[in-house]
Design a protein around this motif. Sequence first.
Motif, PDB file in Angstrom:
ATOM      1  N   VAL A  33      44.410  41.486  46.679  1.00 29.27           N
ATOM      2  CA  VAL A  33      43.424  40.561  45.746  1.00 29.27           C
ATOM      3  C   VAL A  33      42.068  41.111  45.798  1.00 29.27           C
ATOM      4  O   VAL A  33      41.391  40.983  44.794  1.00 29.27           O
ATOM      5  CB  VAL A  33      43.656  39.198  45.981  1.00 29.27           C
ATOM      6  CG1 VAL A  33      42.832  38.706  47.297  1.00 29.27           C
ATOM      7  CG2 VAL A  33      43.137  38.143  44.852  1.00 29.27           C
ATOM      8  N   ASN A  34      41.818  41.664  47.067  1.00 32.48           N
ATOM      9  CA  ASN A  34      40.268  42.199  46.988  1.00 32.48           C
ATOM     10  C   ASN A  34      39.949  43.114  48.015  1.00 32.48           C
ATOM     11  O   ASN A  34      40.837  43.391  49.008  1.00 32.48           O
ATOM     12  CB  ASN A  34      39.487  41.043  47.432  1.00 32.48           C
ATOM     13  CG  ASN A  34      37.979  40.955  47.385  1.00 32.48           C
ATOM     14  OD1 ASN A  34      37.188  40.245  47.876  1.00 32.48           O
ATOM     15  ND2 ASN A  34      37.509  41.777  46.251  1.00 32.48           N
ATOM     16  N   ILE A  95      40.169  38.305  38.248  1.00 31.85           N
ATOM     17  CA  ILE A  95      39.546  38.900  36.915  1.00 31.85           C
ATOM     18  C   ILE A  95      40.393  38.437  35.908  1.00 31.85           C
ATOM     19  O   ILE A  95      41.721  38.307  36.071  1.00 31.85           O
ATOM     20  CB  ILE A  95      39.404  40.457  37.211  1.00 31.85           C
ATOM     21  CG1 ILE A  95      38.391  40.881  36.202  1.00 31.85           C
ATOM     22  CG2 ILE A  95      40.715  41.048  37.398  1.00 31.85           C
ATOM     23  CD1 ILE A  95      37.755  41.915  36.797  1.00 31.85           C
ATOM     24  N   SER A  96      39.587  38.197  34.879  1.00 30.12           N
ATOM     25  CA  SER A  96      40.362  37.920  33.465  1.00 30.12           C
ATOM     26  C   SER A  96      40.048  38.527  32.309  1.00 30.12           C
ATOM     27  O   SER A  96      38.901  39.102  32.137  1.00 30.12           O
ATOM     28  CB  SER A  96      40.427  36.422  33.359  1.00 30.12           C
ATOM     29  OG  SER A  96      39.246  35.976  33.241  1.00 30.12           O
ATOM     30  N   GLY A  97      40.530  38.245  31.116  1.00 26.65           N
ATOM     31  CA  GLY A  97      40.096  38.590  29.855  1.00 26.65           C
ATOM     32  C   GLY A  97      39.919  40.235  29.817  1.00 26.65           C
ATOM     33  O   GLY A  97      40.733  40.994  30.237  1.00 26.65           O
ATOM     34  N   PHE A  98      39.003  40.453  29.055  1.00 22.35           N
ATOM     35  CA  PHE A  98      38.616  41.946  28.753  1.00 22.35           C
ATOM     36  C   PHE A  98      38.475  42.864  30.090  1.00 22.35           C
ATOM     37  O   PHE A  98      38.947  43.806  30.076  1.00 22.35           O
ATOM     38  CB  PHE A  98      37.587  42.027  28.145  1.00 22.35           C
ATOM     39  CG  PHE A  98      37.006  43.446  27.690  1.00 22.35           C
ATOM     40  CD1 PHE A  98      37.563  44.151  26.734  1.00 22.35           C
ATOM     41  CD2 PHE A  98      35.998  44.162  28.438  1.00 22.35           C
ATOM     42  CE1 PHE A  98      37.193  45.522  26.400  1.00 22.35           C
ATOM     43  CE2 PHE A  98      35.595  45.299  27.994  1.00 22.35           C
ATOM     44  CZ  PHE A  98      36.209  46.204  27.186  1.00 22.35           C
ATOM     45  N   ASN A  99      37.791  42.154  30.986  1.00 22.85           N
ATOM     46  CA  ASN A  99      37.667  42.914  32.160  1.00 22.85           C
ATOM     47  C   ASN A  99      39.133  43.298  32.932  1.00 22.85           C
ATOM     48  O   ASN A  99      39.366  44.398  33.184  1.00 22.85           O
ATOM     49  CB  ASN A  99      36.837  42.194  33.284  1.00 22.85           C
ATOM     50  CG  ASN A  99      35.195  42.024  32.899  1.00 22.85           C
ATOM     51  OD1 ASN A  99      35.023  42.783  31.824  1.00 22.85           O
ATOM     52  ND2 ASN A  99      34.617  41.451  33.484  1.00 22.85           N
ATOM     53  N   ARG A 100      39.978  42.381  33.012  1.00 16.22           N
ATOM     54  CA  ARG A 100      41.433  42.575  33.361  1.00 16.22           C
ATOM     55  C   ARG A 100      41.949  43.459  32.603  1.00 16.22           C
ATOM     56  O   ARG A 100      42.636  44.484  33.161  1.00 16.22           O
ATOM     57  CB  ARG A 100      42.157  41.556  33.468  1.00 16.22           C
ATOM     58  CG  ARG A 100      43.554  41.473  34.277  1.00 16.22           C
ATOM     59  CD  ARG A 100      44.334  40.459  33.796  1.00 16.22           C
ATOM     60  NE  ARG A 100      44.017  39.305  34.815  1.00 16.22           N
ATOM     61  CZ  ARG A 100      44.628  38.316  35.021  1.00 16.22           C
ATOM     62  NH1 ARG A 100      45.992  37.984  34.616  1.00 16.22           N
ATOM     63  NH2 ARG A 100      44.282  37.187  35.900  1.00 16.22           N
ATOM     64  N   GLU A 101      41.949  43.606  31.329  1.00 14.44           N
ATOM     65  CA  GLU A 101      42.637  44.614  30.419  1.00 14.44           C
ATOM     66  C   GLU A 101      42.082  46.046  30.600  1.00 14.44           C
ATOM     67  O   GLU A 101      42.663  46.947  30.832  1.00 14.44           O
ATOM     68  CB  GLU A 101      42.279  44.203  28.878  1.00 14.44           C
ATOM     69  CG  GLU A 101      43.029  44.974  27.759  1.00 14.44           C
ATOM     70  CD  GLU A 101      42.605  44.594  26.672  1.00 14.44           C
ATOM     71  OE1 GLU A 101      43.084  45.497  25.638  1.00 14.44           O
ATOM     72  OE2 GLU A 101      41.886  43.663  26.428  1.00 14.44           O
ATOM     73  N   VAL A 102      40.718  46.255  30.794  1.00 16.53           N
ATOM     74  CA  VAL A 102      40.289  47.346  31.146  1.00 16.53           C
ATOM     75  C   VAL A 102      40.748  47.974  32.364  1.00 16.53           C
ATOM     76  O   VAL A 102      41.000  49.215  32.578  1.00 16.53           O
ATOM     77  CB  VAL A 102      38.816  47.364  31.014  1.00 16.53           C
ATOM     78  CG1 VAL A 102      37.917  48.583  31.650  1.00 16.53           C
ATOM     79  CG2 VAL A 102      38.105  47.193  29.628  1.00 16.53           C
ATOM     80  N   LEU A 103      40.812  47.057  33.469  1.00 19.80           N
ATOM     81  CA  LEU A 103      41.099  47.658  34.776  1.00 19.80           C
ATOM     82  C   LEU A 103      42.732  47.728  34.875  1.00 19.80           C
ATOM     83  O   LEU A 103      42.923  48.835  35.536  1.00 19.80           O
ATOM     84  CB  LEU A 103      40.592  46.282  35.830  1.00 19.80           C
ATOM     85  CG  LEU A 103      39.017  46.420  36.017  1.00 19.80           C
ATOM     86  CD1 LEU A 103      38.901  45.072  36.805  1.00 19.80           C
ATOM     87  CD2 LEU A 103      38.334  47.617  36.489  1.00 19.80           C
ATOM     88  N   GLY A 139      31.972  46.989  37.438  1.00 19.60           N
ATOM     89  CA  GLY A 139      31.096  46.397  38.315  1.00 19.60           C
ATOM     90  C   GLY A 139      31.680  45.273  38.838  1.00 19.60           C
ATOM     91  O   GLY A 139      31.354  44.822  39.990  1.00 19.60           O
ATOM     92  N   SER A 140      32.624  44.605  37.973  1.00 20.82           N
ATOM     93  CA  SER A 140      33.188  43.284  38.659  1.00 20.82           C
ATOM     94  C   SER A 140      34.781  43.644  39.100  1.00 20.82           C
ATOM     95  O   SER A 140      35.413  42.552  39.516  1.00 20.82           O
ATOM     96  CB  SER A 140      33.547  42.254  37.204  1.00 20.82           C
ATOM     97  OG  SER A 140      34.334  42.642  36.484  1.00 20.82           O
ATOM     98  N   ASN A 141      35.195  44.762  39.385  1.00 21.72           N
ATOM     99  CA  ASN A 141      36.063  45.115  39.847  1.00 21.72           C
ATOM    100  C   ASN A 141      36.644  44.505  41.358  1.00 21.72           C
ATOM    101  O   ASN A 141      35.848  45.017  42.085  1.00 21.72           O
ATOM    102  CB  ASN A 141      36.432  46.873  40.063  1.00 21.72           C
ATOM    103  CG  ASN A 141      37.946  47.216  40.256  1.00 21.72           C
ATOM    104  OD1 ASN A 141      38.677  46.302  40.695  1.00 21.72           O
ATOM    105  ND2 ASN A 141      37.960  48.651  40.338  1.00 21.72           N
ATOM    106  N   PRO A 142      37.462  43.748  41.467  1.00 24.74           N
ATOM    107  CA  PRO A 142      37.842  43.086  42.759  1.00 24.74           C
ATOM    108  C   PRO A 142      38.628  44.210  43.601  1.00 24.74           C
ATOM    109  O   PRO A 142      38.675  43.962  44.684  1.00 24.74           O
ATOM    110  CB  PRO A 142      38.482  42.018  42.623  1.00 24.74           C
ATOM    111  CG  PRO A 142      39.296  42.104  41.203  1.00 24.74           C
ATOM    112  CD  PRO A 142      38.289  43.199  40.307  1.00 24.74           C
TER     113      PRO A 142
END
Length: 184
Positions: A33-34, A95-103, A139-142
């Motif tokens: 998870v992190n 992480i959710s939404g666009f950020n999750r999709e990109v990651l 930058g928000s990648n866990p």
Amino acid sequence: MDSHGRDGRRVVGAVVGTGIGPLLLAATGDGLVNVVFHATDAVRDKALARLAERLGTEPVESPGSPLLTEAIRQVEAYFAGERRVFELPLDWSLISGFNREVLRELAAGVPFGAVVGYGDLARRVGQPRAAQAVGVAMGSNPLPIVVPCHRVVESDGGIGGFGGGLETKRHLLALEGVLPEPLF
């Protein structure tokens, strides 16, 4: 040692030494998870407290967890140059939404030894004008390293930013053969 959150999820964590310094690896029953860079005692404690708040539990060090044992083995093999692909279940709950999709696209579509531009990654997820938003997602990648945000660079050839520090990004890209090894 482990802990169960409000939703009953077990969360465990362990610190592993690497060529870029200590990394904190944390996992739930769903997967890793992190991953946290520079996991000195103070950084580890702060990261675990933040994780506890977000997941509603009290994560503690527990390197005996089968998932963490395997994650440590794979991270060590990566830094030894013996692994190019991580084969670990991932818990995307931070992480959710666009950020999750990109990651997720980054994890699936940018292999070891390759790089992608922020704009190219935005196009891959159907948002061609979202290069800056891709930077925010990085930058928000866990799960850095395992979800390789270090492989995202500027379109003009610049290295771009990195939450773990630019020297760490350079080291990771050199490890993957994208950049030459630093002279000193």
